[in-house]
Enzyme design. Structure first.
Site, PDB file in Angstrom:
ATOM      1  N   LYS A   1       4.080 -14.392   4.597  1.00 53.51           N
ATOM      2  CA  LYS A   1       4.275 -15.308   3.479  1.00 53.51           C
ATOM      3  C   LYS A   1       5.763 -15.245   3.112  1.00 53.51           C
ATOM      4  O   LYS A   1       6.132 -15.031   1.952  1.00 53.51           O
ATOM      5  CB  LYS A   1       3.359 -14.857   2.338  1.00 53.51           C
ATOM      6  CG  LYS A   1       3.190 -15.845   1.226  1.00 53.51           C
ATOM      7  CD  LYS A   1       2.170 -16.924   1.481  1.00 53.51           C
ATOM      8  CE  LYS A   1       2.214 -17.900   0.318  1.00 53.51           C
ATOM      9  NZ  LYS A   1       1.416 -19.086   0.467  1.00 53.51           N
TER      10      LYS A   1
ATOM     11  N   ASP B   1      -5.568  -6.056   6.077  1.00 50.10           N
ATOM     12  CA  ASP B   1      -6.809  -5.527   5.520  1.00 50.10           C
ATOM     13  C   ASP B   1      -7.746  -6.686   5.147  1.00 50.10           C
ATOM     14  O   ASP B   1      -8.908  -6.748   5.570  1.00 50.10           O
ATOM     15  CB  ASP B   1      -6.461  -4.688   4.284  1.00 50.10           C
ATOM     16  CG  ASP B   1      -7.622  -3.852   3.787  1.00 50.10           C
ATOM     17  OD1 ASP B   1      -8.676  -3.858   4.435  1.00 50.10           O
ATOM     18  OD2 ASP B   1      -7.462  -3.197   2.743  1.00 50.10           O
TER      19      ASP B   1
ATOM     20  N   ASP C   1     -11.106  -8.320   7.324  1.00 49.36           N
ATOM     21  CA  ASP C   1     -12.438  -8.329   6.703  1.00 49.36           C
ATOM     22  C   ASP C   1     -13.014  -9.741   6.686  1.00 49.36           C
ATOM     23  O   ASP C   1     -14.216  -9.940   6.864  1.00 49.36           O
ATOM     24  CB  ASP C   1     -12.375  -7.789   5.264  1.00 49.36           C
ATOM     25  CG  ASP C   1     -12.485  -6.264   5.203  1.00 49.36           C
ATOM     26  OD1 ASP C   1     -12.120  -5.609   6.204  1.00 49.36           O
ATOM     27  OD2 ASP C   1     -12.921  -5.734   4.168  1.00 49.36           O
TER      28      ASP C   1
ATOM     29  N   TYR D   1       0.814  -1.218   0.000  1.00 47.27           N
ATOM     30  CA  TYR D   1       0.000   0.000   0.000  1.00 47.27           C
ATOM     31  C   TYR D   1       0.847   1.268   0.000  1.00 47.27           C
ATOM     32  O   TYR D   1       0.347   2.357   0.251  1.00 47.27           O
ATOM     33  CB  TYR D   1      -0.956   0.020   1.208  1.00 47.27           C
ATOM     34  CG  TYR D   1      -2.151  -0.907   1.069  1.00 47.27           C
ATOM     35  CD1 TYR D   1      -2.315  -1.720  -0.038  1.00 47.27           C
ATOM     36  CD2 TYR D   1      -3.129  -0.945   2.054  1.00 47.27           C
ATOM     37  CE1 TYR D   1      -3.405  -2.566  -0.156  1.00 47.27           C
ATOM     38  CE2 TYR D   1      -4.223  -1.785   1.953  1.00 47.27           C
ATOM     39  CZ  TYR D   1      -4.356  -2.593   0.840  1.00 47.27           C
ATOM     40  OH  TYR D   1      -5.445  -3.425   0.736  1.00 47.27           O
TER      41      TYR D   1
ATOM     42  N   ASP E   1      -1.986 -17.592   4.053  1.00 50.19           N
ATOM     43  CA  ASP E   1      -3.031 -18.338   3.340  1.00 50.19           C
ATOM     44  C   ASP E   1      -3.579 -19.472   4.224  1.00 50.19           C
ATOM     45  O   ASP E   1      -4.786 -19.685   4.306  1.00 50.19           O
ATOM     46  CB  ASP E   1      -2.535 -18.854   1.983  1.00 50.19           C
ATOM     47  CG  ASP E   1      -1.177 -19.532   2.049  1.00 50.19           C
ATOM     48  OD1 ASP E   1      -0.542 -19.509   3.117  1.00 50.19           O
ATOM     49  OD2 ASP E   1      -0.747 -20.092   1.023  1.00 50.19           O
TER      50      ASP E   1
HETATM   51 MG    MG Z   1     -10.677  -2.961   3.952  1.00 51.02          MG
END
Ligand code: MG
Ligand code: NAI
Length: 326
Positions: free
Chosen positions: A167, A223, A227, A120, A199
């Site tokens: 990872k 993120d 969620d 990001y 994962d």
């Molecule tokens: Mg989000």
């Protein structure tokens, strides 16, 4: 000492749930000075700017900020606001509450998400028609800050340790720095840190969320995985979050402006009120914070409830019920 609290309701139901959370804070009768400021679609339509400089400056100087939500301009508002409070960690609890339908009612997790770098960091290029690239930045210094925060967090909140989701088997350098630095910091503090491939975490948390408590993640993974956890506890509507910097912090519900119900006075204020409880804890009001958490929890269990939870109460009814229980 008086604390200055910036209040930025934003758009849509932000205009309804943010004042509700301020009502709860006011009911505690602490030495808070609330200063309101604009951000989002509405102020952009008026002035051309989604985040006026004075709003940014207020967040950058207040002791803490309570933010509602912004509409289409969300990214133009929230990313600079996180920068205004110099936030390097995003705390996202995902907890199932009694009385609320959840896929996994035993879920009680806290994600500590790196909030400044990873994929990001915005370093993207379109090299040719065929090829687009992204540079993933991970620094030892940011990983160290997150590791220090995680150690303090588990010690303060009586957790046994934390889990690093990464990872590094594939992204050896970047997630290698992330994992190794945080594991080293944990060892220096005598905190147990185990690790999981992100994962595999996604599968394991769905099958058995109780095996995890505090999960420390790189930005994108935090993120997405938080969620996913929101899905396990019954959706985004109840999830609070905190963006913490070294000197100030910003608190916000995870949900958006809910245009489908905005203006009707029926939005669920719980996520924002729980965010306000996190604000209280951040400022050192531990007892008051716990009292707000308890009042919200009792209200979710016994009612009144808003329509998203199967009830027919208004935002105001729920807010008053929470205040009555304080
Ligand atoms: Mg989000
Ligand atoms: P959303 O979270 O606003 O709504 C998703 C669904 O959940 C809707 O059906 C809504 O009615 C319901 N919902 C959300 N919060 C609720 C609450 N407190 N009480 C009852 N029901 C609730 O997400 P959506 O629809 O994807 O986005 C709508 C707008 O919000 C977009 O313009 C988006 O850019 C913005 N947004 C802003 C965020 C922020 O400011 N941090 C975060 C997410 C979205």
């Amino acid at each position: 000492m008086t604390h200055e609290i910036a209040v930025i309701p934003g758009d849509g139901i932000g205009q309804e749930v943010t004042p509700a959370a301020v009502d709860v804070l006011e009911a505690l009768d602490l030495e808070f000075e609330f200063i309101e400021a604009d951000a989002g679609d509405a102020v952009k339509a008026e002035t051309g700017e989604a985040l006026p400089q004075e709003t940014y400056d207020l967040a950058a100087s207040a002791d803490a900020t309570l933010f509602g939500a912004a509409g289409e301009t969300a990214a133009d508002v929230i990313l600079p606001l996180r920068d205004a409070v110099d936030s390097y960690v995003n705390i996202r609890p995902a907890k199932a509450y009694p009385g609320v339908d959840a896929v996994r009612p035993e879920t009680d997790l806290v994600f500590l998400r790196e909030n400044t770098e990873g994929v990001y960091s915005g370093i993207e290029d379109r090299l040719t028609q065929d090829v687009a690239t992204l540079t993933r930045v991970v620094t030892e210094s940011a990983s160290e800050d997150l590791g220090e925060f995680a150690c303090e967090y588990v010690a303060d909140n009586d957790y046994d340790g934390f889990t690093i989701a990464h990872k590094a088997n594939v992204m050896r350098e970047t997630d290698g720095v992330f994992r190794d630095t945080i594991a080293r910091v944990a060892e220096e503090h005598g905190i147990d840190a185990d690790e999981v491939l992100m994962d595999a975490f996604a599968t394991r948390v769905c099958l058995d969320p109780e095996q995890f408590d505090v999960i420390v993640c790189p930005n994108l993974a935090g993120d997405v995985l938080s969620d996913l956890a929101a899905g396990l506890v019954g959706g985004l509507g109840l999830l609070p979050s905190a963006n913490v910097g070294s000197e100030r912090a910003l608190f916000e519900p995870v949900h958006g402006t809910a245009p489908d119900i905005a203006g009707e006075g029926v939005a669920n204020p719980a996520a924002t009120i729980i965010s306000a409880a996190m604000l209280l804890e951040y400022l050192g009001y531990d007892e008051e914070s716990q009292a707000v958490h308890d009042a919200v929890e009792a209200t979710l269990e016994e009612g009144p409830r808003t329509a998203d939870l199967g009830g027919d109460a208004s935002t105001e009814d729920v807010t008053n019920a929470i205040i009555d229980r304080l």
